[in-house]
Design a protein around this motif. Structure first.
Motif, PDB file in Angstrom:
ATOM      1  N   GLN A 125       0.828  -1.214   0.000  1.00  0.00           N
ATOM      2  CA  GLN A 125       0.000   0.000   0.000  1.00  0.00           C
ATOM      3  C   GLN A 125       0.862   1.263   0.000  1.00  0.00           C
ATOM      4  N   GLU A 126       1.953   1.229   0.752  1.00  0.00           N
ATOM      5  CA  GLU A 126       2.856   2.384   0.768  1.00  0.00           C
ATOM      6  C   GLU A 126       3.510   2.587  -0.604  1.00  0.00           C
ATOM      7  N   LYS A 127       3.898   1.490  -1.241  1.00  0.00           N
ATOM      8  CA  LYS A 127       4.470   1.591  -2.594  1.00  0.00           C
ATOM      9  C   LYS A 127       3.444   2.127  -3.576  1.00  0.00           C
ATOM     10  N   ALA A 128       2.205   1.683  -3.419  1.00  0.00           N
ATOM     11  CA  ALA A 128       1.135   2.136  -4.311  1.00  0.00           C
ATOM     12  C   ALA A 128       0.896   3.634  -4.159  1.00  0.00           C
ATOM     13  N   PHE A 129       0.975   4.128  -2.940  1.00  0.00           N
ATOM     14  CA  PHE A 129       0.784   5.557  -2.715  1.00  0.00           C
ATOM     15  C   PHE A 129       1.834   6.369  -3.468  1.00  0.00           C
ATOM     16  N   ILE A 130       3.091   5.934  -3.369  1.00  0.00           N
ATOM     17  CA  ILE A 130       4.177   6.648  -4.051  1.00  0.00           C
ATOM     18  C   ILE A 130       3.999   6.586  -5.564  1.00  0.00           C
ATOM     19  N   ALA A 131       3.729   5.403  -6.075  1.00  0.00           N
ATOM     20  CA  ALA A 131       3.585   5.244  -7.531  1.00  0.00           C
ATOM     21  C   ALA A 131       2.435   6.087  -8.064  1.00  0.00           C
ATOM     22  N   ASN A 132       1.316   6.082  -7.368  1.00  0.00           N
ATOM     23  CA  ASN A 132       0.161   6.856  -7.825  1.00  0.00           C
ATOM     24  C   ASN A 132       0.456   8.356  -7.778  1.00  0.00           C
ATOM     25  N   ALA A 133       1.147   8.805  -6.730  1.00  0.00           N
ATOM     26  CA  ALA A 133       1.508  10.221  -6.629  1.00  0.00           C
ATOM     27  C   ALA A 133       2.477  10.622  -7.743  1.00  0.00           C
ATOM     28  N   GLU A 134       3.413   9.735  -8.080  1.00  0.00           N
ATOM     29  CA  GLU A 134       4.350  10.017  -9.180  1.00  0.00           C
ATOM     30  C   GLU A 134       3.611  10.131 -10.508  1.00  0.00           C
ATOM     31  N   ARG A 135       2.693   9.245 -10.734  1.00  0.00           N
ATOM     32  CA  ARG A 135       1.903   9.282 -11.976  1.00  0.00           C
ATOM     33  C   ARG A 135       1.056  10.552 -12.022  1.00  0.00           C
ATOM     34  N   ASN A 136       0.399  10.888 -10.916  1.00  0.00           N
ATOM     35  CA  ASN A 136      -0.421  12.103 -10.880  1.00  0.00           C
ATOM     36  C   ASN A 136       0.419  13.361 -11.087  1.00  0.00           C
ATOM     37  N   LYS A 137       1.617  13.360 -10.537  1.00  0.00           N
ATOM     38  CA  LYS A 137       2.479  14.529 -10.694  1.00  0.00           C
ATOM     39  C   LYS A 137       2.890  14.694 -12.151  1.00  0.00           C
ATOM     40  N   LYS A 151      -4.046  31.947  -6.106  1.00  0.00           N
ATOM     41  CA  LYS A 151      -5.154  31.675  -5.211  1.00  0.00           C
ATOM     42  C   LYS A 151      -6.412  31.330  -5.998  1.00  0.00           C
ATOM     43  N   ILE A 152      -7.053  30.247  -5.596  1.00  0.00           N
ATOM     44  CA  ILE A 152      -8.318  29.830  -6.201  1.00  0.00           C
ATOM     45  C   ILE A 152      -9.309  29.584  -5.068  1.00  0.00           C
ATOM     46  N   ASN A 153     -10.446  30.252  -5.145  1.00  0.00           N
ATOM     47  CA  ASN A 153     -11.453  30.183  -4.066  1.00  0.00           C
ATOM     48  C   ASN A 153     -10.865  30.560  -2.715  1.00  0.00           C
ATOM     49  N   GLY A 154      -9.941  31.539  -2.744  1.00  0.00           N
ATOM     50  CA  GLY A 154      -9.360  32.053  -1.516  1.00  0.00           C
ATOM     51  C   GLY A 154      -8.271  31.184  -0.907  1.00  0.00           C
ATOM     52  N   ILE A 155      -7.868  30.148  -1.622  1.00  0.00           N
ATOM     53  CA  ILE A 155      -6.863  29.226  -1.093  1.00  0.00           C
ATOM     54  C   ILE A 155      -5.639  29.217  -1.999  1.00  0.00           C
ATOM     55  N   GLU A 156      -4.457  29.398  -1.405  1.00  0.00           N
ATOM     56  CA  GLU A 156      -3.232  29.355  -2.190  1.00  0.00           C
ATOM     57  C   GLU A 156      -2.989  27.935  -2.707  1.00  0.00           C
ATOM     58  N   VAL A 157      -2.699  27.847  -3.988  1.00  0.00           N
ATOM     59  CA  VAL A 157      -2.433  26.545  -4.598  1.00  0.00           C
ATOM     60  C   VAL A 157      -0.987  26.143  -4.306  1.00  0.00           C
ATOM     61  N   THR A 158      -0.803  24.931  -3.802  1.00  0.00           N
ATOM     62  CA  THR A 158       0.531  24.380  -3.582  1.00  0.00           C
ATOM     63  C   THR A 158       0.608  23.011  -4.251  1.00  0.00           C
ATOM     64  N   GLU A 159       1.816  22.544  -4.463  1.00  0.00           N
ATOM     65  CA  GLU A 159       1.981  21.232  -5.090  1.00  0.00           C
ATOM     66  C   GLU A 159       1.361  20.126  -4.232  1.00  0.00           C
ATOM     67  N   SER A 160       1.564  20.208  -2.921  1.00  0.00           N
ATOM     68  CA  SER A 160       1.010  19.162  -2.052  1.00  0.00           C
ATOM     69  C   SER A 160      -0.519  19.185  -2.066  1.00  0.00           C
ATOM     70  N   GLY A 161      -1.092  20.384  -2.155  1.00  0.00           N
ATOM     71  CA  GLY A 161      -2.543  20.488  -2.254  1.00  0.00           C
ATOM     72  C   GLY A 161      -3.061  19.873  -3.537  1.00  0.00           C
ATOM     73  N   ILE A 162      -2.348  20.102  -4.639  1.00  0.00           N
ATOM     74  CA  ILE A 162      -2.728  19.524  -5.936  1.00  0.00           C
ATOM     75  C   ILE A 162      -2.642  18.001  -5.889  1.00  0.00           C
ATOM     76  N   LEU A 163      -1.557  17.474  -5.338  1.00  0.00           N
ATOM     77  CA  LEU A 163      -1.381  16.015  -5.301  1.00  0.00           C
ATOM     78  C   LEU A 163      -2.395  15.351  -4.380  1.00  0.00           C
ATOM     79  N   ALA A 164      -2.711  16.004  -3.275  1.00  0.00           N
ATOM     80  CA  ALA A 164      -3.739  15.457  -2.382  1.00  0.00           C
ATOM     81  C   ALA A 164      -5.096  15.455  -3.070  1.00  0.00           C
ATOM     82  N   ALA A 165      -5.404  16.545  -3.759  1.00  0.00           N
ATOM     83  CA  ALA A 165      -6.679  16.642  -4.475  1.00  0.00           C
ATOM     84  C   ALA A 165      -6.753  15.610  -5.596  1.00  0.00           C
TER      85      ALA A 165
END
Length: 221
Positions: A125-137, A151-165
């Motif tokens: 599962q940990e490996k899958a998380f990394i692989a999926n994040a790499e693909r999404n990035k 800023k979108i909808n009052g929230i600063e866009v960050t890379e971690s926010g994009i990857l989590a979304a």
């Protein structure tokens, strides 16, 4: 038998009775004392055991609850907690699996077809998380470059926010959200939105994730 002999017999019987009573009294005292000592010993042992367990629990919590802050591990553990409270073996009502609540179609994209093996193997599962994040990035590489810091909808866009979304809504859903400047939103079946993930996972260090179009998990490795 004369009176003198009778008196001697009575005195002897009386003496024997006294000795028996004293003996029984001593035995009772000894037994009560032994029980008291035993109970006190058991109470002390129980108290020591409780204190040791208490200390062990404190040690356990201190060992496995580090202050991860905005590090990559902090990002990963916070996302896992939001998805499943970090439960590797959870399956939700929609069939999403594990600590990071992966869908079966996403798992197939990164090379995992055996969902039961996946659910029973935390390391996978940990490996899958990394692989999926790499693909999404990789899929979102241009959008990361274009929108981070805005800023979108009052929230600063960050890379971690994009990857989590992207973990929540898929990279396609995040593209639509960013390129419409938030007007084309997304909510999952439980009401969690891209906007919420952008805010909650703002500003984590995700530099360890390298964009990789062909990111896969090696099940046998």
């Amino acid at each position: 038998m004369n009176k003198k002999n009778i008196a001697k017999l009575v005195l002897l019987a009386f003496t024997i009775c006294i000795l028996i009573v004293v003996s029984l009294s001593n035995k009772s005292y000894t037994k009560d004392y032994a029980i008291l000592v035993k109970n006190n010993t058991e109470d002390i042992a129980l108290s020591n055991s409780i204190e040791q367990n208490k200390n062990a629990n404190v040690s356990f919590k201190n060992q496995f609850s580090p202050k991860l802050g905005k590090s990559f591990n902090g990002f990963k553990e916070q996302l896992g907690f939001k998805e499943s409270q970090n439960d590797y073996f959870r399956v939700n009502t929609l069939g999403y699996l594990g600590k990071y609540q992966f869908g079966r179609s996403t798992l197939k994209l990164i090379g995992i077809n055996d969902t039961q093996l996946f659910l029973n193997t935390p390391e996978l599962q940990e490996k899958a998380f990394i692989a999926n994040a790499e693909r999404n990035k990789w899929v979102l590489r241009k959008d990361i470059k274009r929108f981070v810091g805005k800023k979108i909808n009052g929230i600063e866009v960050t890379e971690s926010g994009i990857l989590a979304a992207a973990h929540l809504a898929g990279p396609g859903g995040v593209k639509k959200y960013l390129r419409s400047y938030g007007s084309n939103g997304f909510e999952d079946a439980y009401g969690t939105s891209i906007k919420y993930y952008m805010k909650r996972f703002h500003g984590y260090d995700t530099s360890k994730i390298k964009a990789n179009k062909k990111a896969k998990v090696s099940v046998n490795a």
